[in-house]
Design a protein around this motif. Structure first.
Motif, PDB file in Angstrom:
ATOM      1  N   ILE A 253       0.841  -1.204   0.000  1.00  0.00           N
ATOM      2  CA  ILE A 253       0.000   0.000   0.000  1.00  0.00           C
ATOM      3  C   ILE A 253       0.876   1.254   0.000  1.00  0.00           C
ATOM      4  N   HIS A 254       1.915   1.253   0.803  1.00  0.00           N
ATOM      5  CA  HIS A 254       2.810   2.426   0.841  1.00  0.00           C
ATOM      6  C   HIS A 254       3.510   2.622  -0.503  1.00  0.00           C
ATOM      7  N   TRP A 255       3.844   1.524  -1.175  1.00  0.00           N
ATOM      8  CA  TRP A 255       4.487   1.633  -2.493  1.00  0.00           C
ATOM      9  C   TRP A 255       3.499   2.160  -3.527  1.00  0.00           C
ATOM     10  N   MET A 256       2.224   1.695  -3.479  1.00  0.00           N
ATOM     11  CA  MET A 256       1.223   2.172  -4.442  1.00  0.00           C
ATOM     12  C   MET A 256       0.846   3.618  -4.178  1.00  0.00           C
ATOM     13  N   ILE A 257       0.753   3.985  -2.903  1.00  0.00           N
ATOM     14  CA  ILE A 257       0.292   5.331  -2.524  1.00  0.00           C
ATOM     15  C   ILE A 257       1.346   5.942  -1.607  1.00  0.00           C
ATOM     16  N   PRO A 258       2.374   6.538  -2.182  1.00  0.00           N
ATOM     17  CA  PRO A 258       3.447   7.105  -1.355  1.00  0.00           C
ATOM     18  C   PRO A 258       2.976   8.175  -0.379  1.00  0.00           C
ATOM     19  N   SER A 259       1.855   8.835  -0.707  1.00  0.00           N
ATOM     20  CA  SER A 259       1.357   9.885   0.188  1.00  0.00           C
ATOM     21  C   SER A 259       0.785   9.324   1.488  1.00  0.00           C
ATOM     22  N   MET A 260       0.528   8.018   1.527  1.00  0.00           N
ATOM     23  CA  MET A 260       0.061   7.386   2.764  1.00  0.00           C
ATOM     24  C   MET A 260       1.279   6.937   3.570  1.00  0.00           C
ATOM     25  N   PRO A 261       1.494   7.509   4.765  1.00  0.00           N
ATOM     26  CA  PRO A 261       2.659   7.125   5.571  1.00  0.00           C
ATOM     27  C   PRO A 261       2.692   5.624   5.828  1.00  0.00           C
ATOM     28  N   LEU A 262       3.897   5.094   6.016  1.00  0.00           N
ATOM     29  CA  LEU A 262       4.052   3.654   6.192  1.00  0.00           C
ATOM     30  C   LEU A 262       3.276   3.158   7.413  1.00  0.00           C
ATOM     31  N   ALA A 263       3.259   3.927   8.501  1.00  0.00           N
ATOM     32  CA  ALA A 263       2.539   3.501   9.704  1.00  0.00           C
ATOM     33  C   ALA A 263       1.039   3.416   9.440  1.00  0.00           C
ATOM     34  N   VAL A 264       0.496   4.379   8.684  1.00  0.00           N
ATOM     35  CA  VAL A 264      -0.931   4.349   8.342  1.00  0.00           C
ATOM     36  C   VAL A 264      -1.215   3.173   7.412  1.00  0.00           C
ATOM     37  N   ALA A 265      -0.302   2.899   6.486  1.00  0.00           N
ATOM     38  CA  ALA A 265      -0.472   1.746   5.595  1.00  0.00           C
ATOM     39  C   ALA A 265      -0.495   0.450   6.392  1.00  0.00           C
ATOM     40  N   PHE A 266       0.389   0.353   7.394  1.00  0.00           N
ATOM     41  CA  PHE A 266       0.391  -0.835   8.247  1.00  0.00           C
ATOM     42  C   PHE A 266      -0.913  -0.933   9.053  1.00  0.00           C
ATOM     43  N   ALA A 267      -1.432   0.206   9.512  1.00  0.00           N
ATOM     44  CA  ALA A 267      -2.691   0.195  10.253  1.00  0.00           C
ATOM     45  C   ALA A 267      -3.836  -0.292   9.362  1.00  0.00           C
ATOM     46  N   LEU A 268      -3.867   0.181   8.120  1.00  0.00           N
ATOM     47  CA  LEU A 268      -4.892  -0.271   7.179  1.00  0.00           C
ATOM     48  C   LEU A 268      -4.741  -1.768   6.898  1.00  0.00           C
ATOM     49  N   ALA A 269      -3.507  -2.217   6.687  1.00  0.00           N
ATOM     50  CA  ALA A 269      -3.272  -3.640   6.425  1.00  0.00           C
ATOM     51  C   ALA A 269      -3.681  -4.485   7.621  1.00  0.00           C
ATOM     52  N   ALA A 270      -3.430  -3.976   8.833  1.00  0.00           N
ATOM     53  CA  ALA A 270      -3.764  -4.744  10.037  1.00  0.00           C
ATOM     54  C   ALA A 270      -5.264  -4.928  10.182  1.00  0.00           C
ATOM     55  N   ILE A 271      -6.033  -3.890   9.918  1.00  0.00           N
ATOM     56  CA  ILE A 271      -7.479  -4.005  10.096  1.00  0.00           C
ATOM     57  C   ILE A 271      -8.125  -4.763   8.940  1.00  0.00           C
ATOM     58  N   LEU A 272      -7.417  -4.868   7.803  1.00  0.00           N
ATOM     59  CA  LEU A 272      -7.918  -5.668   6.690  1.00  0.00           C
ATOM     60  C   LEU A 272      -7.596  -7.149   6.858  1.00  0.00           C
ATOM     61  N   SER A 273      -6.744  -7.488   7.799  1.00  0.00           N
ATOM     62  CA  SER A 273      -6.322  -8.887   7.945  1.00  0.00           C
ATOM     63  C   SER A 273      -7.381  -9.790   8.572  1.00  0.00           C
ATOM     64  N   PRO A 274      -8.222  -9.334   9.521  1.00  0.00           N
ATOM     65  CA  PRO A 274      -9.232 -10.256  10.091  1.00  0.00           C
ATOM     66  C   PRO A 274     -10.301 -10.624   9.075  1.00  0.00           C
ATOM     67  N   THR A 275     -10.720 -11.874   9.100  1.00  0.00           N
ATOM     68  CA  THR A 275     -11.782 -12.351   8.222  1.00  0.00           C
ATOM     69  C   THR A 275     -13.116 -12.329   8.955  1.00  0.00           C
ATOM     70  N   ASP A 276     -14.186 -12.480   8.183  1.00  0.00           N
ATOM     71  CA  ASP A 276     -15.532 -12.420   8.752  1.00  0.00           C
ATOM     72  C   ASP A 276     -16.249 -13.738   8.483  1.00  0.00           C
ATOM     73  N   PRO A 277     -16.334 -14.639   9.474  1.00  0.00           N
ATOM     74  CA  PRO A 277     -16.963 -15.945   9.252  1.00  0.00           C
ATOM     75  C   PRO A 277     -18.456 -15.847   8.963  1.00  0.00           C
ATOM     76  N   ILE A 278     -19.105 -14.790   9.468  1.00  0.00           N
ATOM     77  CA  ILE A 278     -20.541 -14.611   9.228  1.00  0.00           C
ATOM     78  C   ILE A 278     -20.803 -14.430   7.742  1.00  0.00           C
ATOM     79  N   ALA A 279     -19.989 -13.585   7.127  1.00  0.00           N
ATOM     80  CA  ALA A 279     -20.143 -13.354   5.699  1.00  0.00           C
ATOM     81  C   ALA A 279     -19.817 -14.606   4.897  1.00  0.00           C
ATOM     82  N   VAL A 280     -18.792 -15.334   5.318  1.00  0.00           N
ATOM     83  CA  VAL A 280     -18.392 -16.539   4.593  1.00  0.00           C
ATOM     84  C   VAL A 280     -19.504 -17.576   4.614  1.00  0.00           C
TER      85      VAL A 280
END
Length: 542
Positions: free
Chosen positions: A101-128
């Protein structure tokens, strides 16, 4: 009044969503998201999604009941795979996706990119489970996905918390990060176990001394997950893991069999309703947030190096593809080292690509992702606005929608003939258990009959009644004692035939009682009681 009306609209949307999903054969979460967005567009009003309140109201009961109902045997049997997915995959995703994400969008700081990646990592069994309703996921695979999701929410949110601290303060310490994660996990699990055991012991002591109140028992079960969550948060532990641990502990404490049959039956109905309503409200509320998030697309794109809005779609699809690829690599490796490990010196481990593809696409994101990303602070520690906050929220919402649609289209096709290592058969174990239970019943009936007939003037009546009941148990023992090979198959077919015939007979009984009630040939209260008895019998066979 406005709040009450909004809640009623949301509940109505949940009810309607079930009808629409069955009529259109569209995945239920997508229907609920669409209805939520429609409510906002029609009324112009939406729920103010406050993440802290959202987590408190929805996560504890849902995680608790999932932990309570997931088979402990399945959870512990595949614990290595589940831990690899819930811990290792989350960290692998955070690192890989964060740098992308940081490589695609350099304007997004690396820490914010990691925060976005972290919250995207959990899956949702209800939806599955909802997406795969038309092509059911194999039990063992679903148990693995459920076990993963019970734990990876805490892992992802913890990683996000660490990334947010790094983004706001500009400092990161690996030692502090590991210590924080360890404390959150250990304290959260410990609090969940202790709270559930303490409440269970107190409840049991009171019930033994003064009897059991069904309504009170049900209410206590509803309050346990909130007590565990709040207690864990009070000691700065993981409330999510506390709710999960409370549910798993509840399944162990229930094995004592202390609760009355009426309590278990009514409690199960109440929890089914709570689960249905909470699951539906999550996605309806998620849909309500979508119009306002999507409306800011033109504003959000200004924070990147591109000016065309369609670049946002490129980012979303790239993130979804990266999530699937990272999950594919990790799942393939994990299954190769665990479920499909070598059984002999020359037996190669085989991992089916179809199974890996199913588990990769089953990584659907849901409302927890959106609620989590909304907890991103507005400002840094120095008071300046958080860079790319709105962009991160937009990308998270886009990934949720795309992953749901992709899973809706692809999962049912991939699930056909998917192969897993066979689960152990429990048929012989079930037969032995039935024989043991029936034998115990015979002894109890005989002892009770002698005790009741002692000193009575008509002991033959007791003997005849006991003999009639004992004959039922003896037939059950005879039909189960020698079920091997062809006999076992014949017994299974006989069980299915008996089930169908019993259901037909019970349906006829109920129809006749309804007819008698309508014609006032039987008292209404009597008819209602008899119909309830039939309904309870029918639950054994459906």
């Amino acid at each position: 009044m406005h709040l009450i009306e909004t809640i009623l609209f949301l509940l109505l949307a949940v009810v309607v969503s079930g009808w629409v999903a069955r009529m259109t054969r569209i995945a239920l979460p997508l229907v609920q998201i669409g209805l939520g967005a429609g409510v906002v567009l029609i009324t112009g009003q939406s729920v103010d999604l406050k993440p802290d309140i959202f987590f408190l109201l929805f996560l504890p009961p849902l995680l608790f009941v999932d932990g309570w109902r997931i088979p402990n045997e399945a959870l512990f049997r595949d614990r290595v795979v589940i831990l690899e997915l819930a811990l290792g995959l989350v960290i692998f995703t955070v690192l890989g996706l964060g740098f992308l994400i940081h490589w695609m969008i350099p304007s997004m700081p690396l820490a914010v990119a990691f925060a976005l990646a972290a919250i995207l990592s959990p899956t949702d069994p209800i939806a599955v489970s909802a997406v795969a309703a038309r092509a059911p996921i194999p039990k063992r695979l679903m148990h693995i996905l459920e076990g993963e999701s019970l734990l990876n929410d805490a892992t992802g949110l913890t990683c996000m918390r660490i990334a947010v601290v790094a983004a706001t303060t500009g400092a990161f310490s690996l030692t502090n990060a590991v210590g924080t994660f360890a404390w959150l996990a250990v304290s959260g699990i410990a609090v969940g176990v202790v709270v559930t055991l303490a409440i269970g012991l107190l409840k049991g002591w009171i019930s033994r001394r003064w009897g059991e109140d069904v309504g009170g028992q049900i209410l206590i079960s509803l309050l346990i997950p909130f007590a565990a969550y709040l207690a864990a948060e009070a000691v700065h532990g993981s409330g999510i893991l506390a709710a999960v641990a409370a549910g798993v502990t509840m399944s162990f404490t229930e094995r004592s069999g202390m609760a009355q049959a009426a309590t278990r039956i009514r409690r199960a109905v109440v929890w089914d309703t709570v689960q249905f309503v909470a699951n539906g409200l999550i996605f309806v509320i998620l849909g309500e947030q979508m119009p306002s998030i999507m409306a800011r697309a033109a504003e959000v794109i200004q924070t990147t190096q591109h000016k065309e809005v369609w670049w946002l779609a490129v980012y979303v699809f790239a993130i979804v593809a990266a999530l699937a690829a990272l999950r594919f690599v990790w799942v393939w490796t994990s299954l190769k080292l665990t479920l499909y490990r070598k059984r002999g010196p020359n037996a190669p481990a085989k991992v089916g690509l179809r199974l890996v593809a199913v588990m990769s696409l089953a990584g659907v994101r849901g409302a927890i992702t959106l609620a989590g990303i909304l907890t991103l602070p507005f400002v840094l520690s120095d008071g300046t606005p958080m860079p790319a906050r709105n962009l991160a929220i937009f990308l998270a919402a886009g990934v949720i929608i795309v992953s749901l649609v992709l899973a809706t289209i692809a999962l049912p096709r991939l699930l056909k003939n998917v192969e897993l290592p066979p689960e152990p058969s429990h048929l012989e174990e079930e037969d032995r258990s039935r024989v043991a239970a029936a034998t115990a019943a015979l002894r109890a009936i005989e002892d009770r009959q002698h005790a009741m007939a002692e000193g009575k003037s008509d002991p033959d009546l007791y003997a005849e009644t006991a003999t009639r009941l004992m004959e039922v148990y003896r037939r059950r023992i005879e039909s189960r004692s020698h079920s091997e090979g062809d006999d076992l198959v014949r017994t299974q077919r006989g069980d299915e035939i008996e089930r169908q015939l019993r259901l037909a007979g019970l349906a006829a009984e109920r129809d006749e009682l309804v007819r008698l009630g309508r014609q006032r040939l039987v008292d209404e209260e009597t008819a209602r009681r008899l119909i309830r008895e039939i309904d309870l019998q029918e639950l054994r066979y459906v």
